[in-house]
Scaffold this motif. Structure first.
Motif, PDB file in Angstrom:
ATOM      1  N   VAL A 150       1.122  -1.393  -0.049  1.00 57.10           N
ATOM      2  CA  VAL A 150      -0.191   0.021   0.195  1.00 57.10           C
ATOM      3  C   VAL A 150       1.051   1.177   0.023  1.00 57.10           C
ATOM      4  N   GLU A 162      -5.579   5.449   3.677  1.00 55.58           N
ATOM      5  CA  GLU A 162      -6.869   4.729   4.088  1.00 55.58           C
ATOM      6  C   GLU A 162      -7.750   4.124   3.110  1.00 55.58           C
ATOM      7  N   ILE A 165      -5.730   1.181   1.341  1.00 51.31           N
ATOM      8  CA  ILE A 165      -5.808   0.066   2.518  1.00 51.31           C
ATOM      9  C   ILE A 165      -6.887  -0.881   1.977  1.00 51.31           C
ATOM     10  N   ARG A 166      -8.068  -0.177   1.916  1.00 46.81           N
ATOM     11  CA  ARG A 166      -9.244  -0.816   1.923  1.00 46.81           C
ATOM     12  C   ARG A 166      -9.400  -1.316   0.534  1.00 46.81           C
ATOM     13  N   VAL A 169      -7.368  -4.631   0.253  1.00 53.19           N
ATOM     14  CA  VAL A 169      -7.932  -5.898   0.830  1.00 53.19           C
ATOM     15  C   VAL A 169      -9.240  -6.143   0.496  1.00 53.19           C
ATOM     16  N   ILE A 177      -0.981  -6.896   3.890  1.00 49.46           N
ATOM     17  CA  ILE A 177      -0.524  -5.527   3.268  1.00 49.46           C
ATOM     18  C   ILE A 177       0.679  -5.357   3.627  1.00 49.46           C
ATOM     19  N   ALA A 196      -2.222   2.074   9.702  1.00 54.34           N
ATOM     20  CA  ALA A 196      -2.396   0.666   8.914  1.00 54.34           C
ATOM     21  C   ALA A 196      -2.896  -0.589   9.709  1.00 54.34           C
ATOM     22  N   LYS A 197      -2.257  -0.602  10.887  1.00 55.35           N
ATOM     23  CA  LYS A 197      -2.338  -1.648  11.995  1.00 55.35           C
ATOM     24  C   LYS A 197      -3.868  -1.283  12.586  1.00 55.35           C
ATOM     25  N   SER A 200      -6.433  -2.083   9.070  1.00 54.05           N
ATOM     26  CA  SER A 200      -6.332  -3.154   8.293  1.00 54.05           C
ATOM     27  C   SER A 200      -6.954  -4.496   8.864  1.00 54.05           C
ATOM     28  N   VAL A 204      -0.269  -6.817   8.796  1.00 52.47           N
ATOM     29  CA  VAL A 204       0.417  -5.727   8.088  1.00 52.47           C
ATOM     30  C   VAL A 204       1.861  -6.032   8.392  1.00 52.47           C
TER      31      VAL A 204
END
Length: 260
Positions: A150, A162, A165-166, A169, A177, A196-197, A200, A204
């Protein structure tokens, strides 16, 4: 590979492969160097390894058949002699080649630099390959996991982090990711990693810049760590893996797992 133990994934950076501009003319030497690094990582206690055609500069977006054949030969040699989970990354963004190689040698995971979205890079504009990769995974079902970057390094991004990330996934179907710094060996932004953690739904992975000094700070915000530059002799990415430095990082990770 168990994410519960926050595995260390050591990089095997390949010397230039046949078909690349800097290839030296001896594939056996490429294989021998890769095996040395892989065996050093195993001896040091790393949890997994990832093989990458790091020496094939300047990178194409997608590699040719010669590269796939040579890469497969190297990966098979490592698979036969090293008993660790194995990952494949084909630069710059050939997830189709990576999955094909992984399938052939029974590897465990691949890394895809741009699975979803668009990246502006030194190879030009790189577009996501999620659809093509999903079709191949359907055609050749396996246990191979897809680790997807990402906001990949060595690139400029205009999509919100953000949202990226979405999309990676939920729409790209990534199994994990990867979050990195701006370039190879550069540390990840801790605030970005923590975000991210937080959001997600999949593991990660830190993709660059992990070192002995910053591993404790990164530990609580990540589920795995891909390590390349710091474990090389003298901390220089072009050198071979240092057993002393690799062991030192493993020992630190073991203390962090025990909460010491």
């Amino acid at each position: 590979m168990e994410f519960e133990r926050k595995p260390l994934i050591g990089m095997v950076h390949l010397k230039p492969l046949p078909g690349s501009y800097l290839y030296g003319g001896n594939l056996d030497e490429v294989i021998e160097a890769a095996l040395r690094d892989a065996k050093t990582l195993e001896k040091a206690g790393f949890d997994a390894i990832m093989v990458e055609n790091f020496g094939d500069v300047p990178f194409p977006k997608y590699v040719d058949k010669t590269t796939v054949a040579a890469f497969t030969a190297v990966a098979k040699a490592i698979r036969d002699e090293v008993d660790l989970p194995l990952g494949i990354n084909v630069l710059r963004n050939d997830g189709i080649a990576a999955y094909s190689i992984a399938y052939a040698v029974k590897a465990d995971f691949i890394r895809v630099n741009v699975l979803s979205g668009i990246a502006y890079t030194d190879q030009g504009l790189i577009e996501g390959i999620a659809h093509e990769l999903a079709k191949l995974r359907k055609l050749l079902p396996s246990r191979i996991k897809v680790f997807a970057d990402v906001h990949v390094k060595h690139a400029v991004h205009f999509f919100d982090f953000e949202d990226a990330i979405r999309d990676t996934v939920e729409r790209g179907l990534a199994d994990a990711i990867v979050v990195s710094g701006r370039a190879t060996g550069k540390p990840v932004d801790v605030e970005k990693l923590a975000l991210a953690k937080k959001i997600s739904p999949v593991p990660v992975v830190v993709g660059s810049g992990t070192s002995y000094d910053n591993l404790p700070e990164l530990w609580e915000h990540a589920d795995a760590f891909i390590v390349g530059t710091w474990i090389k002799r003298g901390g220089k990415v072009e050198n071979e893996v240092s057993l002393e430095r690799a062991r030192k990082l493993v020992e630190l990770a073991e203390r962090l797992r025990r909460g010491v």
